[in-house]
Design an enzyme around this catalytic site. Structure first.
Site, PDB file in Angstrom:
ATOM      1  N   HIS A 172       0.659  -1.276   0.013  1.00 24.13           N
ATOM      2  CA  HIS A 172       0.377   0.328   0.110  1.00 24.13           C
ATOM      3  C   HIS A 172       1.322   1.326   0.117  1.00 24.13           C
ATOM      4  O   HIS A 172       0.856   1.967   0.638  1.00 24.13           O
ATOM      5  CB  HIS A 172      -1.048   0.127   1.608  1.00 24.13           C
ATOM      6  N   GLU A 274      -0.479   1.142  -5.311  1.00 22.38           N
ATOM      7  CA  GLU A 274      -0.757  -0.173  -4.567  1.00 22.38           C
ATOM      8  C   GLU A 274      -1.007  -1.243  -5.572  1.00 22.38           C
ATOM      9  O   GLU A 274      -1.512  -1.683  -6.617  1.00 22.38           O
ATOM     10  CB  GLU A 274      -1.820  -0.070  -3.483  1.00 22.38           C
TER      11      GLU A 274
END
Ligand code: BG6
Length: 306
Positions: A172, A274
């Site tokens: 992320h 991400e």
């Protein structure tokens, strides 16, 4: 000396590599600090989370919340948190935390090397993975962080249990940018995405992505690198392996206020891209099988036109 400082000193004694890798206490937790040719990455053992990554030409590449504090039981916002073994909210809810449960776990140092063109650190997440109340499976979870010409993270999951399981996950990454309104993301043109803010069918956009409000998308069938062009001169390239999906996220003003750890105007200076296995890109692992998800990040300064 307090307990954290003693633990960091013990890790230092065992794994330190002169001029390339050492351990310290930062943001209230133990971190490994990797160096290579002027580039530097700080990795928290909580969550196996890269907190910062800088290069001599581009400065800091990742965004980290000004409120970043380790050891509070909450995930730190910024850097590269690891979402595993599910991405986003768990479909069954029931008190299961969003993005899985390893963001707040302590990761063990497996090894550190500085051979060849990179400084490498391998971590394993063992604490609480098997027998977790929200996840009735067994797995071996390793993260290799390599700092060289690029920063690359490879997250390997091996199913060590007797039955198959489905995995969704993400690296992320929060990228630091000068101003969200002048960013351009290329490589997503015509790629279909799930719009998490309006999940009615798949959508796509013909041109480069520009951001002028909240965005929360899961791109599907994406297998080529993506670039984030920031300010006039900075270019960040993200190449992925073991992934056919990616998430683009900026919370904008109202959601930032709800999150509470974005800092003043934080949304203006970050963009998450991400590398993932999410949406239709979930991975099924049979007993004994393993899967590696890799993101490789490079940052460069572009010569002015003309
Ligand atoms: C993104 C999701 O990956 O992470 C968003 O697509 C979510 O929906 C965001 O809000 C942040 O999640 P968290 O759990 O770190 O607040």
């Amino acid at each position: 000396m307090d307990a954290l400082t003693l633990d960091a000193a013990a890790l230092d004694e065992r794994f330190r590599i002169a001029d390339r890798l050492h351990f310290a206490v930062l943001h209230g937790g133990i971190v490994a600090i990797l160096s290579h040719d002027g580039a530097r990455a700080v990795v928290a053992l909580q969550g196996g989370q890269v907190l910062t990554y800088s290069t001599p030409d581009c400065g800091e590449v990742l965004w980290l919340s000004p409120q970043a504090k380790l050891g509070t039981g909450k995930a730190v916002r910024g850097g590269i948190p690891i979402c595993w073994p599910w991405f986003g909210p768990h479909p069954e809810g029931g008190g299961r935390p969003a993005h899985g449960f390893v963001r707040t776990q302590f990761w063990r140092v497996v090894c550190a090397t500085a051979a060849g063109a990179a400084t490498r650190l391998t971590l394993a997440c063992e604490e609480g993975v098997d027998g977790h109340p929200h996840w009735p499976h067994s797995a071996r979870l390793h993260l290799e962080i390599a700092l060289g010409r690029t920063l690359s993270l490879s997250l390997t999951t091996q199913n060590t249990g007797p039955s198959a399981f489905e995995l969704t996950q993400a690296l992320h990454s929060y990228f630091r940018i000068a101003d969200i309104t002048s960013v351009e993301v290329r490589g997503l043109e015509t790629v279909r995405f799930i719009d998490q803010l309006d999940p009615a069918g798949l959508k796509s956009e013909p041109g480069p992505v520009r951001i002028s409000g909240e965005v929360d998308r899961i791109y599907q069938s994406l297998t080529t690198p993506v670039t984030i062009r920031d300010d006039p001169a900075r270019l960040i390239e993200i190449a992925s392996r073991g992934s056919a999906s990616a998430v683009l996220w900026n919370p904008w003003i109202e959601k930032s206020a709800r999150l509470g750890d974005m800092g003043c105007d934080g949304y203006r200076h970050m963009l998450c891209f991400e590398t993932a296995n999410a949406g239709a890109d979930a991975v099924t692992l049979a007993p004994g099988e393993s899967h590696t998800l890799t993101t490789a990040i490079s940052a460069s300064v572009q010569a002015p036109p003309g």
